[in-house]
Design an enzyme around this catalytic site. Structure first.
Site, PDB file in Angstrom:
ATOM      1  N   LYS A   1       7.120   6.350   3.309  1.00 55.36           N
ATOM      2  CA  LYS A   1       5.775   5.783   3.136  1.00 55.36           C
ATOM      3  C   LYS A   1       5.812   4.309   2.736  1.00 55.36           C
ATOM      4  CE  LYS A   1       5.796   6.062  -1.547  1.00 55.36           C
ATOM      5  NZ  LYS A   1       5.343   5.198  -2.610  1.00 55.36           N
TER       6      LYS A   1
ATOM      7  N   ARG B   1       2.346  -3.655  -4.036  1.00 57.03           N
ATOM      8  CA  ARG B   1       3.311  -4.674  -3.621  1.00 57.03           C
ATOM      9  C   ARG B   1       3.700  -4.583  -2.162  1.00 57.03           C
ATOM     10  NH1 ARG B   1       6.551  -2.212  -8.487  1.00 57.03           N
ATOM     11  NH2 ARG B   1       6.281  -0.576  -6.937  1.00 57.03           N
TER      12      ARG B   1
END
Lengths: 329, 329
Positions: free
Chosen positions: A189, A253
């Protein structure tokens, strides 16, 4: 119950907070890289990454690993994947025969030289079986600690015991025996969330259709990769896959890294800049790892992953590369 | 190819733009509610909802329906679900035996008095077969018209012909014979996207875990409902389900409606306020429709839908209702 958390970073401190909420006796052990974090919490300040105070949790510095593990009834492994072998090698002599719930995301190089799951590579590397349970699902640490409704999927033979120890009103835990599927989803992911973020840099905020197309394609490719690793489709279509990709692509991030790459900046430069600002961009190496994994397992129909690898690791221009993206029928 | 679009709203004008891009001879027919929109485009102004000029597209007002349909080789049905029967009843005498690609999302009441698919209820109601193809997938109109990469899934016996006519570099069309699954996904996603939006009002922007948990649960429940209607799981896990829920939950009116309800305001009041501002909140009635459909089909394990119905239609307080939400194992 005596719970020991290995790794005092963002996720480790959050899981320690959850264990404390459930009334356990919690020890939070910091690696040799975590001293600055524990300096802050020991001074009564909020944890610098989690931004919450760790009340009622005993902290131990890296030399006190044996003491940290003594009498533990549940161990939570919250070291990042790069640190898994070094930390577990040091922990091995003191590790009791109890479940080790791992929140680490990633793949490691096995002795055979191929990318494989943490729960397989670590025992092989330290020469000792470990009762790993993998924790998957959409769980941003700060939100777990703040009691936002969270769904985690625990995978492995000891999953139910871990769920009983940590689950509750806000942290809903479902269990599965599909540890292959759950670990692969967690590792993959980060790679795919980066790709979805690229659209924000390329088109701007009005790229919802493209983001959703890539989200759909990502789920399709994750299923192929999970099945090649012996995991099950249902795991990809549940909290471990769909759920975690959703939360990871929504912000954070990896998405930020993708956005800057989408603006046309070289990936290597963006990653260095973010690292200098203290932000670990897991998606950057995760793309190379996932791409390598796909080739090792002979999974060839992963055009989105191939495109992401071309952009991030081979310098392909994001616009033309994504415009030519093949979607699976 | 001669393409006639029925309905000159947001989606109809976008599909007309796509057909024109593909080089077709396009006629855009407006319903009796679309006069103001066509006044603007006929004056050379941008379409008031799409905010783009409709160059090279012939526009026809509602009395010219016969003329609009004469010689059409492809009809695009872009009237909202409430208007489907009234418009198709008027169109029936002039409707050529060609594919009718429907972008309408919703369920209608059949002669048997139960909720059912548009492609079944309309022919029954107008007493004439219609070669419906359903267009599903994550496709915000403005982005299709602006050539953002978009993935649509066309479903039905004539899906391939429609894909050939409209698909291209930016609008990628895949086809399926699962019209039941595709239509149900399109109808259900408005209901579930509203639910995901409620978290934004309830917790604020840091509810990513809860949003992702509900996204995952929504996909699970949509699969149960689709299978009860004779559709297939793979449709839910593809562009029609996962993709369209993603785009709908990411923004737009249904999410905005959910956010205000999550802030504790009565749903009826929010819907009225948005309607007064010209914003149709499809998610509001879609929740009632989906809930009714689930009961008619005997699908009982849909706790998220049940909770949404309780909040939006029965006045349950969002906080306690969602805190007690059961997630499927």
């Amino acid at each position: 119950m005596r719970v020991t958390v290995l790794g005092a970073g963002y996720m480790g401190s959050a899981m320690a907070t959850v264990a404390r909420m459930r009334g356990h006796d919690v020890r939070l052990w910091g690696t040799w890289l975590d001293d600055a974090l524990l300096d802050a919490t020991d001074a009564g300040l909020p944890h610098p990454r989690l931004r919450l105070k760790l009340d009622g949790i005993a902290t131990l510095r890296s030399p006190r690993l044996e003491e940290a593990l003594r009498g533990a009834e549940l161990v939570i492994h919250a070291v990042n994947s790069d640190g898994a072998i070094p930390v577990m090698t040091k922990a091995a002599p003191f590790l009791p025969d109890v479940p080790v719930l791992s929140v680490s995301k990633g793949l490691l190089v096995s002795k055979a030289g191929t990318m494989d799951r943490i729960d397989l590579v670590v025992p092989e590397s330290i020469g000792k079986p470990v009762r790993f349970v993998h924790a998957a699902g959409p769980a941003k640490a700060i939100e777990i600690a703040r009691r936002v409704l969270t769904w985690m999927a625990f995978a492995g033979p000891d999953a139910k015991a871990c769920a009983l120890a940590l689950g509750g009103d806000h942290l809903r835990v479902t269990t599965t025996d599909d540890i292959a599927g759950a670990e692969l989803c967690s590792a993959l992911k980060n790679a795919y969330a980066t790709g979805i973020g690229i659209w924000d840099g390329l088109v701007g905020k009005d790229a919802h259709n493209a983001r959703a197309a890539c989200f759909t394609q990502a789920i399709h490719e994750m299923r192929l990769l999970v099945e090649a690793a012996g995991g099950r489709a249902e795991t990809v279509h549940g909290a471990a896959g769909v759920g975690d990709l959703h939360v990871t692509a929504a912000g954070g991030r990896n998405r930020a890294f993708g956005e800057r790459v989408g603006q046309g900046r070289p990936a290597r430069e963006v990653a260095a800049e973010m690292l200098a600002a203290g932000e670990l961009t897991e998606g950057y190496p995760a793309i190379a790892t996932a791409w390598r994994f796909s080739r090792e397992r002979g999974v060839t129909d992963v055009p989105l992953l191939e495109t992401l690898n071309a952009i991030v690791w081979e310098g392909a221009a994001p616009g033309p590369a994504l415009a030519g993206l093949r979607l699976s029928t």
